[in-house]
Design an enzyme around this catalytic site. Structure first.
Site, mmCIF file in Angstrom:
data_model
loop_
_atom_site.group_PDB
_atom_site.id
_atom_site.type_symbol
_atom_site.label_atom_id
_atom_site.label_comp_id
_atom_site.label_asym_id
_atom_site.label_seq_id
_atom_site.Cartn_x
_atom_site.Cartn_y
_atom_site.Cartn_z
ATOM 1 N N GLY A 158 30.451 61.444 -54.824
ATOM 2 C CA GLY A 158 30.660 60.081 -54.306
ATOM 3 C C GLY A 158 29.958 59.040 -55.149
ATOM 4 O O GLY A 158 29.676 57.941 -54.689
ATOM 5 N N ALA A 159 29.620 59.382 -56.390
ATOM 6 C CA ALA A 159 28.852 58.456 -57.227
ATOM 7 C C ALA A 159 29.616 58.071 -58.485
ATOM 8 O O ALA A 159 29.017 57.728 -59.493
ATOM 9 C CB ALA A 159 27.506 59.066 -57.583
ATOM 10 N N GLY A 160 30.927 58.149 -58.418
ATOM 11 C CA GLY A 160 31.739 57.681 -59.538
ATOM 12 C C GLY A 160 31.706 58.591 -60.740
ATOM 13 O O GLY A 160 32.163 58.210 -61.823
ATOM 14 N N ASP A 209 40.212 61.132 -64.735
ATOM 15 C CA ASP A 209 39.078 62.002 -64.389
ATOM 16 C C ASP A 209 39.394 63.458 -64.733
ATOM 17 O O ASP A 209 38.577 64.167 -65.342
ATOM 18 C CB ASP A 209 38.767 61.906 -62.890
ATOM 19 C CG ASP A 209 38.223 60.547 -62.471
ATOM 20 O OD1 ASP A 209 38.290 59.608 -63.276
ATOM 21 O OD2 ASP A 209 37.739 60.426 -61.327
HETATM 22 C C1 MEV Z 1 38.108 56.922 -60.367
HETATM 23 O O1 MEV Z 1 37.138 57.610 -61.126
HETATM 24 C C2 MEV Z 1 38.948 56.079 -61.261
HETATM 25 C C3 MEV Z 1 40.014 55.249 -60.577
HETATM 26 O O2 MEV Z 1 40.645 54.481 -61.610
HETATM 27 C C4 MEV Z 1 41.032 56.089 -59.873
HETATM 28 C C5 MEV Z 1 41.885 56.920 -60.835
HETATM 29 O O3 MEV Z 1 42.044 56.550 -61.979
HETATM 30 O O4 MEV Z 1 42.393 57.957 -60.378
HETATM 31 C C6 MEV Z 1 39.434 54.268 -59.563
#
Ligand code: MEV
Length: 311
Positions: free
Chosen positions: A84-86, A133
Site C-alpha cells: 500500500g506504499a506505491g 508495475d
Molecule cells: C500504480 O503503481 C500506477 C497507476 O498508474 C496505475 C497503473 O498504472 O496501473 C496509478
C-alpha cells in the site's frame, strides 16, 4: 514438487495515472522483493497457512486461474516490500506467483508471457490498470512505456483501445528516497477516481496530456543526466497529480520536507496516501526529514534483477 521465485517492487519516476490512458511513463525496479515458495498439495490450496480465499488472496487466486490447472498448492510468500506504499507490491506478488507456478509446472518462463499474464491478473483484480508495475517487476532494470515503439523495445501490451509499448530503459545511478506516509490506499479505487474525472472533464484530459509531455522531457533529461531539470519536472508532475486529486495532506507534508534537500519530489504510484519519492544527493538528510515529519523513509537502490525462479 517444489519451486521458488522472487520479483522486485518498483517506483514510478514519472507518469503514474496518465499511463492508464496511453501516455508514457518511466519506472524503476527496486532492491526490495516478494519471494514465493510453492509445492503441490493434496486437499486444498493454502496461502501462508490459510485456505486460499478471494478476499485476502485475490491476486494469487487469479494467478492460479491463469495457469489453468486442477492441482492444489501450498503457497508461501514473504516480502520486504511495504504494501500500500506505491511500491508495486501487488504486481510483485502476481509476477512472483505466476513465475513460481510456471516453474513448478515446467511451463515456459518467457518474460513477455509472464508480463502479459501478470497485467491481465492485475487488470482483473483492480478493474483497471496499466502494465507498468507488472512489466517492471518482470523485467527489472528500468522501463519506459509509450504509445510509440522506440529503441530497446521489449514487448507490446493491448487492452481495449490502449496500446502500451514496453521498452528497456538505461538510466544513470541515482539516489532515491521513498517516504511512506503510513496512509495506506488501494490502487483500484484511485484509478477509478481519476477515470471518473477524466471521463467528464476536458480539463482532466489536458492534465493527463501535460503529464505525458513531462515524461517525454524527463526521459531526455535523465539521459543527459541533468538532475536539476529532472527534479523540476518531478515537482511539476506532482502538482498535476495533486490537481487530479490523488495526493494527501500527509504526503504533501513529506514532500515539502524532502524538497529542502532534493532536486525534486513527487508522489509515486497511485497516491491517496501511499508514498512519495525524492531525487537527492543527500539521502540521509531527506530520510531524517521524512522521519521527523511522521513518515517512514526508505533509501532505495535500483536493481537490474527482475523475476527469478528455481526449483
Ligand atoms: C500504480 O503503481 C500506477 C497507476 O498508474 C496505475 C497503473 O498504472 O496501473 C496509478
Amino acid at each position: 514438487m517444489k519451486a521458488k521465485s522472487s520479483a522486485p517492487g518498483k517506483v514510478i519516476l514519472f507518469g503514474e495515472h496518465a499511463v492508464v490512458y496511453g501516455e508514457p511513463a518511466l519506472s524503476l525496479a527496486v532492491d526490495r522483493r516478494i519471494t514465493c515458495n510453492i509445492s503441490t498439495a493434496n486437499l486444498e490450496t493454502s496461502v501462508n497457512g490459510y485456505p486460499i480465499n478471494k478476499e485476502h488472496h485475490s491476486y494469487i487466486l487469479e494467478c492460479i486461474n491463469k495457469i489453468d490447472t486442477d492441482k492444489k498448492f501450498k503457497i508461501e510468500t514473504e516480502s520486504n516490500l511495504p504494501s500500500g506504499a506505491g511500491m508495486g507490491s501487488s504486481a510483485a506478488v502476481t509476477v512472483s506467483t505466476l513465475g513460481c507456478l510456471r516453474e513448478l509446472l515446467s511451463k515456459d518462463l518467457e518474460e513477455e508471457k509472464i508480463a502479459k499474464d501478470a497485467f491481465e491478473v492485475e487488470f482483473k483484480v483492480q478493474g483497471s490498470a496499466s502494465p507498468i508495475d507488472t512489466s517492471t517487476s518482470t523485467h527489472g532494470n528500468a522501463i519506459m512505456i509509450s504509445k510509440e515503439k522506440k529503441e530497446d523495445f521489449l514487448w507490446k501490451i493491448k487492452k481495449d483501445e490502449n496500446i502500451w509499448n514496453i521498452h528497456h530503459q538505461d538510466i544513470p545511478d541515482i539516489d532515491l528516497v521513498i517516504g511512506d506516509s503510513g496512509v495506506h490506499s488501494s490502487t483500484g479505487p484511485l484509478v477509478e477516481k481519476v477515470r471518473k474525472f477524466y471521463e467528464k472533464s476536458n480539463f482532466a484530459k489536458e492534465i493527463i496530456q501535460d503529464i505525458g509531455d513531462i515524461v517525454r522531457k524527463a526521459t531526455d533529461q535523465l539521459k543527459n543526466q541533468d538532475l536539476e531539470e529532472v527534479g523540476r519536472l518531478m515537482d511539476k508532475n506532482h502538482r498535476l497529480l495533486s490537481i487530479l486529486g490523488v495526493s494527501h495532506p500527509k504526503l504533501e507534508k513529506l514532500i515539502r520536507g524532502a524538497r529542502k534537500y532534493s532536486y525534486g519530489a513527487k508522489l509515486t504510484g497511485a497516491g491517496g496516501g501511499g508514498a512519495m519519492i525524492a531525487l537527492t544527493d543527500e539521502a540521509e538528510k531527506v530520510a531524517e526529514e521524512i522521519d521527523r515529519r511522521g513518515g517512514t523513509p526508505y533509501i532505495i537502490k535500483s536493481t537490474k534483477k527482475g523475476l527469478v525462479t528455481s526449483t
